[in-house]
Design a protein around this motif. Structure first.
Motif, PDB file in Angstrom:
ATOM      1  N   LEU A  64      -5.477  12.983   8.660  1.00  0.00           N
ATOM      2  CA  LEU A  64      -6.169  12.344   7.558  1.00  0.00           C
ATOM      3  C   LEU A  64      -6.757  11.052   8.100  1.00  0.00           C
ATOM      4  N   LYS A  65      -8.092  10.931   8.057  1.00  0.00           N
ATOM      5  CA  LYS A  65      -8.748   9.745   8.617  1.00  0.00           C
ATOM      6  C   LYS A  65      -9.435   8.969   7.508  1.00  0.00           C
ATOM      7  N   PRO A  66      -8.712   8.062   6.899  1.00  0.00           N
ATOM      8  CA  PRO A  66      -9.304   7.360   5.750  1.00  0.00           C
ATOM      9  C   PRO A  66     -10.582   6.617   6.096  1.00  0.00           C
ATOM     10  N   ARG A  67     -10.604   5.976   7.269  1.00  0.00           N
ATOM     11  CA  ARG A  67     -11.781   5.169   7.565  1.00  0.00           C
ATOM     12  C   ARG A  67     -13.012   6.021   7.799  1.00  0.00           C
TER      13      ARG A  67
ATOM     14  N   SER B 201     -13.411   8.786   6.302  1.00  0.00           N
ATOM     15  CA  SER B 201     -13.508   9.593   5.076  1.00  0.00           C
ATOM     16  C   SER B 201     -13.437  11.070   5.365  1.00  0.00           C
TER      17      SER B 201
ATOM     18  N   THR C 157       0.841  -1.202   0.000  1.00  0.00           N
ATOM     19  CA  THR C 157       0.000   0.000   0.000  1.00  0.00           C
ATOM     20  C   THR C 157       0.869   1.241   0.000  1.00  0.00           C
TER      21      THR C 157
ATOM     22  N   GLN D 174     -11.849  13.178  -1.452  1.00  0.00           N
ATOM     23  CA  GLN D 174     -11.936  12.117  -2.452  1.00  0.00           C
ATOM     24  C   GLN D 174     -10.565  11.488  -2.579  1.00  0.00           C
ATOM     25  N   GLU D 175     -10.556  10.203  -2.746  1.00  0.00           N
ATOM     26  CA  GLU D 175      -9.261   9.574  -3.005  1.00  0.00           C
ATOM     27  C   GLU D 175      -8.830   9.939  -4.402  1.00  0.00           C
TER      28      GLU D 175
ATOM     29  N   PHE E 253      -1.503   7.247   2.107  1.00  0.00           N
ATOM     30  CA  PHE E 253      -2.805   7.720   1.672  1.00  0.00           C
ATOM     31  C   PHE E 253      -2.740   9.126   1.073  1.00  0.00           C
ATOM     32  N   ARG E 254      -3.445   9.296  -0.033  1.00  0.00           N
ATOM     33  CA  ARG E 254      -3.513  10.606  -0.671  1.00  0.00           C
ATOM     34  C   ARG E 254      -4.971  10.989  -0.792  1.00  0.00           C
ATOM     35  N   CYS E 255      -5.221  12.294  -0.889  1.00  0.00           N
ATOM     36  CA  CYS E 255      -6.611  12.670  -1.133  1.00  0.00           C
ATOM     37  C   CYS E 255      -6.668  14.037  -1.781  1.00  0.00           C
TER      38      CYS E 255
ATOM     39  N   LEU F 207     -10.966  14.540   6.292  1.00  0.00           N
ATOM     40  CA  LEU F 207      -9.717  15.243   6.529  1.00  0.00           C
ATOM     41  C   LEU F 207     -10.037  16.201   7.665  1.00  0.00           C
TER      42      LEU F 207
END
Lengths: 362, 272
Positions: free
Chosen positions: A84-87, A89, A51, A110-111, A54-56, A91
């Motif tokens: 940044l909290k991906p889970r 969704s 992996t 958005q990813e 993470f970017r957004c 920022l």
């Protein structure tokens, strides 16, 4: 960055946090890389073997809204936490303010794919470095509505800036502004003689304001017309790149392609790849280009005294006999996909001298 | 001439009145109530929100009310225009003097305004007063109460995300103590004030309550907040909100403006 695009890309990496933007026609790209040392705390998260970090991307306006009033921010905000909290969704931007007050903004994101323009400052034949103030003072002479400006090199190491005039413009209704900067205004000048590039001023102005405010010298790397111009700012904890497409110069005589290993952007075809990855692959495997590089010199023309343009000249009185009178056919190359944006204009027009007459009676 | 006015009042500086009235001016019409204690001007909207501006009798140089109380409905917009007829910018040392007279039911409100020797006379028609909302908000029914220095809230209120339909207020003896939340297009935003903040003058929260109010109804209270030095925020068991603003005028005298608001009935799922 907001002068360039509507979306803000956030890309954390081991080298820091990169904030990026690209314009809709993919002809302008900017990236601000803040080194880990810029922050009090920097944890880019961990990338596994499979992996990536993470970017957004978020809406530029939403992000800017959080930092709306700079003077009040300076007075009341102590520090800013970005999570940044991906889970979830989200920022999260948390401002720690005076009096223990905390302002937390949860932005939807958005990813996205990695946003990267294709450029290499090492391969540029020309380079200029000047304090931001010098360039800002030069650019102030051009109207805010001016779209493109041409940067050129002249005899004696002088550098010129001239507004770019479209070939369809009526000579009698056009004003040309040209100014010359002496070599000693720059911190360094290493340019190919007679080279020139035309790029979008609006996008450049954004970077210039930032450079002025941070008191950093600005370096311009450029090559032949049509190849991207790269504007950079360097600081111990910040690296800024602005990459702008330049107008290509189709009026030139065809010459053999330069063989210094520069790979050219592939010419557009009907089914050019429209995803970044295959384009990048194509870039790496392409050899030579289908178009010869335009001539680095432009035709010299001796203006007839009766029709001499009453140019405004700042900085230097010396009027050159050589006037770049060949407005290139408007073709900005996309920095990403090699697509060439041609706003449906007719073929290269024969050059016309622009005569700026007085404009009363409009 | 010996006429007895139902209400008669004099004020050396009309700004003492006009600035307070502006803080409640979110509707054209207001109801004025004059009693021996002073003047109360009430503005309501949507049967959900009520604002009151109180100018005590002590603020006036002269204040007399003939009966127990005098009440009428009047255009607040016109009243403010008249009070500021000599202009709204205040040059140091100059002020507009005001004399107000009201003969009683059915009569217009007369204003005599003087500045720099120039006198203006205004007659504003009055109307039958409407029945006012009674929020039945008394101190014994208060569940949560805090008093904050206005300085800490001013910017926050001015910058509230108006794309959010509601302003959500959380008050609690535990974290986050006092939180203002909005839910706009970009996402949610939360403003947290800890109980030990220097801005917190009093903190009496007994129960965790989260209530939502229509942001469009509360936005006008920003004016009162801007004028005030302190604000008290109280909620009762039903979630009714009381905002009381303490305002010091140019002469250092204290006046009050209060806002009452019903909680928003349309509860949609909130993200916290």
């Amino acid at each position: 960055l907001s002068r360039i695009g509507d979306e803000l890309y956030l890309e954390p990496s081991e080298s820091g946090l990169s904030l990026r933007a690209v314009n809709s026609s993919r002809s302008a790209f900017a990236s601000f890389l803040f080194a880990p040392l810029f922050f009090q705390l920097f944890e880019p998260g961990s990338a596994g073997p499979d992996t990536e970090l993470f970017r957004c991307k978020v809406h530029m306006k939403s992000f800017l809204g959080i930092f709306r009033s700079l003077p009040s921010l300076e007075k009341s905000v102590g520090k800013c936490l970005i999570l940044l909290k991906p889970r979830a969704s989200r920022l999260v931007l948390q401002l720690h303010c005076k009096y223990g007050v905390t302002k937390t903004h949860n932005l939807a994101f958005q990813e996205c794919e990695r946003l990267q323009a294709v450029f290499d400052t090492q391969r540029c034949t020309s380079r200029l470095c000047a304090p931001a103030r010098v360039l800002a003072e030069a650019v102030v002479h051009f109207p805010l509505t001016l779209a493109e400006v041409t940067l050129g090199t002249g005899p004696g190491g002088k550098i010129s800036l001239r507004n770019y005039v479209e070939e369809e413009a009526e000579p009698s209704k056009t004003m040309v502004t040209e100014l010359w900067l002496a070599e000693d205004e720059f911190q360094s000048v290493a340019v190919a003689p007679g080279s020139h590039i035309t790029f979008c001023l609006k996008e450049f102005r954004g970077l210039l304001s930032f450079a002025e405010a941070s008191n950093l010298p600005l370096t311009i790397h450029f090559d032949e017309p049509g190849r991207p111009a790269i504007f950079t700012l360097d600081d111990t904890v910040l690296e800024v790149h602005l990459v702008l497409a330049t107008l290509s110069d189709l009026e030139s005589n065809s010459q053999s392609p330069s063989t210094n290993g520069v790979s050219h952007l592939p010419a557009p075809s009907d089914d050019f790849p429209d995803d970044l990855e295959s384009y990048m692959v194509a870039m790496e495997t392409s050899e030579g280009g289908l178009e010869g590089p335009p001539s680095p010199t432009f035709p010299l023309r001796t203006p007839r005294p009766a029709e001499r343009e009453p140019e405004e000249e700042e900085e230097e009185e010396e009027e050159e006999g050589a006037v770049p009178g060949t407005p290139p056919h408007k073709k900005f190359c996309s920095l990403f996909f090699g697509s060439v944006m041609t706003p449906g204009r007719p073929g290269p027009a024969t050059s016309q001298e622009v005569l700026a007459e007085d404009s009363d009676g409009e | 001439s010996g006429e007895r006015y139902a209400l008669s009042a004099s004020l050396d500086n009309a700004r003492h009145l006009s600035s307070l009235l502006r803080a409640v001016h979110f509707q054209d019409y207001a109801t004025c109530l004059a009693t021996a204690s002073g003047l109360r001007v009430t503005v309501e909207d949507a049967k959900c929100i009520q604002a009151n501006a109180f100018i005590q009798a002590e603020i006036f140089q002269e204040f007399s009310v003939q009966e127990e109380s005098v009440m009428f409905r009047i255009s607040l917009s016109v009243l403010l225009d008249c009070l500021t007829i000599f202009g709204t910018s205040s040059l140091p040392g100059t002020s507009t003097a005001l004399r107000m007279c009201y003969q009683g039911y059915g009569y217009p409100l007369m204003l005599f305004l003087e500045e720099g020797g120039v006198v203006t006379v205004c007659k504003i028609n009055t109307q039958e007063p409407d029945e006012l909302l009674d929020f039945d908000f008394c101190s014994t029914k208060v569940v949560n109460k805090i008093i904050l220095q206005s300085e800490g809230l001013r910017e926050a209120f001015a910058e509230l995300d108006m794309a959010s339909e509601v302003l959500q207020i959380t008050m609690s003896p535990d974290k986050p103590y006092f939180r203002l939340s909005t839910f706009g297009n970009a996402g949610s935003a939360h403003l947290d004030y800890p109980r030990d903040s220097d801005l917190m003058e009093a903190f009496h929260c007994t129960q965790t309550q989260t209530n939502r109010y229509k942001i469009s109804l509360l936005k006008p209270s920003t004016k009162a907040l801007a004028l005030s030095c302190k604000v008290s925020i109280r909620t009762d068991a039903q979630g009714f909100l009381s905002l009381q603003y303490m305002i010091r005028n140019e002469d250092g005298q204290i006046c009050f403006v209060e806002y009452y608001c019903c909680p928003d009935e349309n509860i949609t799922e909130a993200e916290l």
